[in-house]
Design a protein around this motif. Structure first.
Motif, PDB file in Angstrom:
ATOM      1  N   SER A 188       0.840  -1.201   0.000  1.00 53.67           N
ATOM      2  CA  SER A 188       0.000   0.000   0.000  1.00 53.67           C
ATOM      3  C   SER A 188       0.873   1.249   0.000  1.00 53.67           C
ATOM      4  O   SER A 188       1.985   1.267   0.537  1.00 53.67           O
ATOM      5  N   LEU A 189       0.342   2.319  -0.596  1.00 53.25           N
ATOM      6  CA  LEU A 189       1.090   3.573  -0.676  1.00 53.25           C
ATOM      7  C   LEU A 189       1.373   4.120   0.722  1.00 53.25           C
ATOM      8  O   LEU A 189       2.465   4.647   0.988  1.00 53.25           O
ATOM      9  N   GLY A 190       0.384   3.994   1.618  1.00 55.63           N
ATOM     10  CA  GLY A 190       0.570   4.510   2.969  1.00 55.63           C
ATOM     11  C   GLY A 190       1.755   3.872   3.666  1.00 55.63           C
ATOM     12  O   GLY A 190       2.579   4.564   4.282  1.00 55.63           O
ATOM     13  N   LEU A 191       1.878   2.557   3.598  1.00 51.24           N
ATOM     14  CA  LEU A 191       2.991   1.878   4.252  1.00 51.24           C
ATOM     15  C   LEU A 191       4.315   2.171   3.552  1.00 51.24           C
ATOM     16  O   LEU A 191       5.365   2.239   4.196  1.00 51.24           O
ATOM     17  N   ARG A 192       4.277   2.354   2.245  1.00 56.66           N
ATOM     18  CA  ARG A 192       5.516   2.734   1.552  1.00 56.66           C
ATOM     19  C   ARG A 192       5.980   4.118   2.019  1.00 56.66           C
ATOM     20  O   ARG A 192       7.178   4.358   2.204  1.00 56.66           O
ATOM     21  N   ILE A 193       5.019   5.025   2.226  1.00 56.52           N
ATOM     22  CA  ILE A 193       5.364   6.351   2.744  1.00 56.52           C
ATOM     23  C   ILE A 193       5.945   6.232   4.153  1.00 56.52           C
ATOM     24  O   ILE A 193       6.946   6.883   4.493  1.00 56.52           O
ATOM     25  N   VAL A 194       5.333   5.376   4.975  1.00 58.47           N
ATOM     26  CA  VAL A 194       5.812   5.199   6.348  1.00 58.47           C
ATOM     27  C   VAL A 194       7.251   4.689   6.357  1.00 58.47           C
ATOM     28  O   VAL A 194       8.113   5.197   7.100  1.00 58.47           O
ATOM     29  N   HIS A 195       7.542   3.679   5.545  1.00 53.62           N
ATOM     30  CA  HIS A 195       8.906   3.145   5.492  1.00 53.62           C
ATOM     31  C   HIS A 195       9.880   4.194   4.950  1.00 53.62           C
ATOM     32  O   HIS A 195      11.031   4.272   5.405  1.00 53.62           O
ATOM     33  N   SER A 196       9.427   4.998   4.001  1.00 50.84           N
ATOM     34  CA  SER A 196      10.286   6.054   3.469  1.00 50.84           C
ATOM     35  C   SER A 196      10.602   7.090   4.547  1.00 50.84           C
ATOM     36  O   SER A 196      11.752   7.533   4.684  1.00 50.84           O
ATOM     37  N   MET A 197       9.595   7.462   5.339  1.00 54.21           N
ATOM     38  CA  MET A 197       9.820   8.415   6.423  1.00 54.21           C
ATOM     39  C   MET A 197      10.748   7.829   7.485  1.00 54.21           C
ATOM     40  O   MET A 197      11.588   8.536   8.058  1.00 54.21           O
ATOM     41  N   ALA A 198      10.596   6.518   7.765  1.00 57.07           N
ATOM     42  CA  ALA A 198      11.476   5.873   8.747  1.00 57.07           C
ATOM     43  C   ALA A 198      12.924   5.914   8.283  1.00 57.07           C
ATOM     44  O   ALA A 198      13.839   6.180   9.070  1.00 57.07           O
ATOM     45  N   ARG A 199      13.145   5.664   7.005  1.00 58.43           N
ATOM     46  CA  ARG A 199      14.518   5.740   6.481  1.00 58.43           C
ATOM     47  C   ARG A 199      15.048   7.166   6.545  1.00 58.43           C
ATOM     48  O   ARG A 199      16.225   7.400   6.844  1.00 58.43           O
ATOM     49  N   GLN A 200      14.192   8.137   6.245  1.00 65.92           N
ATOM     50  CA  GLN A 200      14.613   9.535   6.320  1.00 65.92           C
ATOM     51  C   GLN A 200      15.041   9.901   7.737  1.00 65.92           C
ATOM     52  O   GLN A 200      15.987  10.680   7.939  1.00 65.92           O
ATOM     53  N   LEU A 201      14.371   9.338   8.737  1.00 59.80           N
ATOM     54  CA  LEU A 201      14.705   9.609  10.129  1.00 59.80           C
ATOM     55  C   LEU A 201      15.895   8.788  10.610  1.00 59.80           C
ATOM     56  O   LEU A 201      16.368   9.004  11.735  1.00 59.80           O
ATOM     57  N   GLY A 202      16.362   7.851   9.785  1.00 61.53           N
ATOM     58  CA  GLY A 202      17.429   6.965  10.230  1.00 61.53           C
ATOM     59  C   GLY A 202      16.946   5.928  11.219  1.00 61.53           C
ATOM     60  O   GLY A 202      17.728   5.454  12.052  1.00 61.53           O
ATOM     61  N   GLY A 203      15.649   5.587  11.159  1.00 62.82           N
ATOM     62  CA  GLY A 203      15.073   4.660  12.116  1.00 62.82           C
ATOM     63  C   GLY A 203      14.479   3.434  11.436  1.00 62.82           C
ATOM     64  O   GLY A 203      14.828   3.098  10.298  1.00 62.82           O
ATOM     65  N   ARG A 204      13.552   2.802  12.109  1.00 60.35           N
ATOM     66  CA  ARG A 204      12.917   1.594  11.579  1.00 60.35           C
ATOM     67  C   ARG A 204      11.438   1.580  11.991  1.00 60.35           C
ATOM     68  O   ARG A 204      11.061   2.170  12.997  1.00 60.35           O
ATOM     69  N   PHE A 205      10.645   0.864  11.185  1.00 59.02           N
ATOM     70  CA  PHE A 205       9.206   0.781  11.425  1.00 59.02           C
ATOM     71  C   PHE A 205       8.795  -0.681  11.419  1.00 59.02           C
ATOM     72  O   PHE A 205       9.276  -1.472  10.603  1.00 59.02           O
ATOM     73  N   GLU A 206       7.891  -1.024  12.336  1.00 57.35           N
ATOM     74  CA  GLU A 206       7.401  -2.398  12.394  1.00 57.35           C
ATOM     75  C   GLU A 206       5.967  -2.399  12.899  1.00 57.35           C
ATOM     76  O   GLU A 206       5.544  -1.483  13.612  1.00 57.35           O
ATOM     77  N   MET A 207       5.239  -3.443  12.520  1.00 57.08           N
ATOM     78  CA  MET A 207       3.876  -3.641  13.001  1.00 57.08           C
ATOM     79  C   MET A 207       3.796  -5.025  13.614  1.00 57.08           C
ATOM     80  O   MET A 207       4.269  -6.003  13.024  1.00 57.08           O
ATOM     81  N   THR A 208       3.228  -5.112  14.803  1.00 58.97           N
ATOM     82  CA  THR A 208       3.138  -6.390  15.512  1.00 58.97           C
ATOM     83  C   THR A 208       1.711  -6.581  16.024  1.00 58.97           C
ATOM     84  O   THR A 208       1.031  -5.619  16.393  1.00 58.97           O
ATOM     85  N   PRO A 209       1.247  -7.834  16.059  1.00 62.98           N
ATOM     86  CA  PRO A 209      -0.089  -8.108  16.591  1.00 62.98           C
ATOM     87  C   PRO A 209      -0.084  -8.052  18.120  1.00 62.98           C
ATOM     88  O   PRO A 209       0.920  -8.337  18.765  1.00 62.98           O
ATOM     89  N   LEU A 210      -1.204  -7.678  18.683  1.00 62.65           N
ATOM     90  CA  LEU A 210      -1.415  -7.705  20.126  1.00 62.65           C
ATOM     91  C   LEU A 210      -2.465  -8.764  20.447  1.00 62.65           C
ATOM     92  O   LEU A 210      -3.091  -9.339  19.543  1.00 62.65           O
ATOM     93  N   GLN A 211      -2.641  -9.036  21.714  1.00 56.62           N
ATOM     94  CA  GLN A 211      -3.679  -9.988  22.090  1.00 56.62           C
ATOM     95  C   GLN A 211      -5.035  -9.533  21.562  1.00 56.62           C
ATOM     96  O   GLN A 211      -5.872 -10.337  21.166  1.00 56.62           O
ATOM     97  N   ARG A 212      -5.188  -8.206  21.548  1.00 59.78           N
ATOM     98  CA  ARG A 212      -6.370  -7.631  20.918  1.00 59.78           C
ATOM     99  C   ARG A 212      -5.937  -6.393  20.165  1.00 59.78           C
ATOM    100  O   ARG A 212      -5.535  -5.409  20.752  1.00 59.78           O
ATOM    101  N   GLY A 213      -5.988  -6.463  18.863  1.00 53.25           N
ATOM    102  CA  GLY A 213      -5.577  -5.334  18.049  1.00 53.25           C
ATOM    103  C   GLY A 213      -4.154  -5.458  17.530  1.00 53.25           C
ATOM    104  O   GLY A 213      -3.608  -6.566  17.392  1.00 53.25           O
ATOM    105  N   ALA A 214      -3.538  -4.332  17.239  1.00 55.52           N
ATOM    106  CA  ALA A 214      -2.199  -4.321  16.654  1.00 55.52           C
ATOM    107  C   ALA A 214      -1.470  -3.066  17.117  1.00 55.52           C
ATOM    108  O   ALA A 214      -2.077  -2.095  17.580  1.00 55.52           O
TER     109      ALA A 214
END
Length: 322
Positions: free
Chosen positions: A280-306
């Motif tokens: 998705s374009l949104g997640l591609r933008i998120v990863h691009s912003m993370a690289r710009q910040l010199g950081g990292r992005f991840e999504m993980t499941p929770l017992q309820r939700g994410a």
């Protein structure tokens, strides 16, 4: 006139004290009360008043306390007067020099303050102009979308318009009406409230914690974009239909990193979901912003939700307060 009056008064006090203590002083101390008078007057009233006190004190000591009364001049008197003139000149020179240096330092501080104010004013003006230009771009994209017949192209232009308007809002929201940089949490709440209103999700509660300090401008925009993309993703996918819930946003400092966390108590991630491979374009933008910040992005499941988690390095000058 006040300075000269003070000089004459100080000289008079020094003379009366010296005259009163004349019988208690051994020979050879004609200037003992006059030196402090010269120092005090020069320090408090300036160079010319100090010189006046020095001259009056020297003449008084010469007439009354050096040899017989009168302006007698001989080798011993000359040495005594020369010593007095040397000490007084050194005192006045250093005290006056100290005040001149202080004046120059205060003038330099004032110039620095004015330069800092001019710089801040220029910075706010640039921020304002950037925001206005982005709004113009957003309006042009909206106009182009209205004249586009292809549904996919129109949707892409509308999304681009929305993101451009968002960046403009971030630029405007970095400072308050007085030009002070706002804590991240303050303008984050405003941005997210607009996102909830735009999505029409009155059934979703928003909780913002942490971020009680400002982020530097070079980090505020990408972090805000990531935050809004994650919140919009949760509003769209975590709470389908009329299912309500809660979205929690938190910005905290973990060791040498800042951590932005966006979590929800919705339906959670689909089986096998991989944020790094999502197209998705949104997640591609998120990863691009993370690289710009010199950081990292991840999504993980929770017992309820994410939970979406952005980790990026702390800029030393803008570390969270301890």
């Amino acid at each position: 006139m006040a300075a000269y009056g003070f000089a004459v008064g100080a000289w008079g006090v020094a003379f009366l004290v010296r005259l009163g203590l004349d019988q208690q002083f051994p020979p050879g101390f004609p200037y003992l009360t006059f030196f402090p008078a010269v120092v005090v007057v020069t320090y408090l009233a300036g160079l010319r008043a100090g010189l006046l006190t020095g001259v009056l004190s020297g003449l008084t000591a010469w007439w009354f306390f050096i040899g017989p009364p009168g302006f007698e001049l001989n080798a011993a008197t000359g040495v005594a007067l020369g010593f007095y003139a040397f000490v007084v000149a050194v005192d006045i020179f250093f005290i006056d020099g100290m005040w001149r240096e202080r004046g120059r330092a205060e003038a330099e501080i004032e110039r620095s303050r004015e330069l800092a104010e001019s710089r801040d004013l220029l910075s706010r003006e640039i921020q304002h102009r950037v925001s206005n230009n982005l709004q113009v771009v957003s309006a042009l994209l909206a106009l182009q979308a209205q004249h586009t017949t292809d549904p996919d192209a129109r949707r892409g232009l509308q999304e681009a318009r929305g993101r451009t308007a968002l960046i403009a809002k971030v630029q405007r929201g970095l400072h308050d009406v007085n030009g002070q940089v706002l804590p991240f949490a303050v303008f984050a709440r405003d941005l997210l409230a607009d996102a909830l209103n735009a999505a029409g999700r009155t059934d979703v509660a928003l909780v913002v914690t942490g971020g009680d300090w400002p982020l530097p401008p070079e980090q505020s925009t990408p972090v805000s974009l990531v935050m809004l993309e994650c919140v919009n993703n949760a509003l769209e996918h975590a709470f389908p239909g009329e299912q309500g819930g809660t979205v929690r946003v938190d910005l905290s400092q973990d060791a040498q990193d800042m951590v932005l966390s966006v979590s929800d108590d919705g339906k959670g991630l689909s089986s096998g979901f991989d944020a790094g491979q999502a197209g998705s374009l949104g997640l591609r933008i998120v990863h691009s912003m993370a690289r710009q910040l010199g950081g990292r992005f991840e999504m993980t499941p929770l017992q309820r939700g994410a939970r979406s988690r952005l980790t990026f390095p702390v800029l030393v000058a803008h570390a969270a307060p301890t």
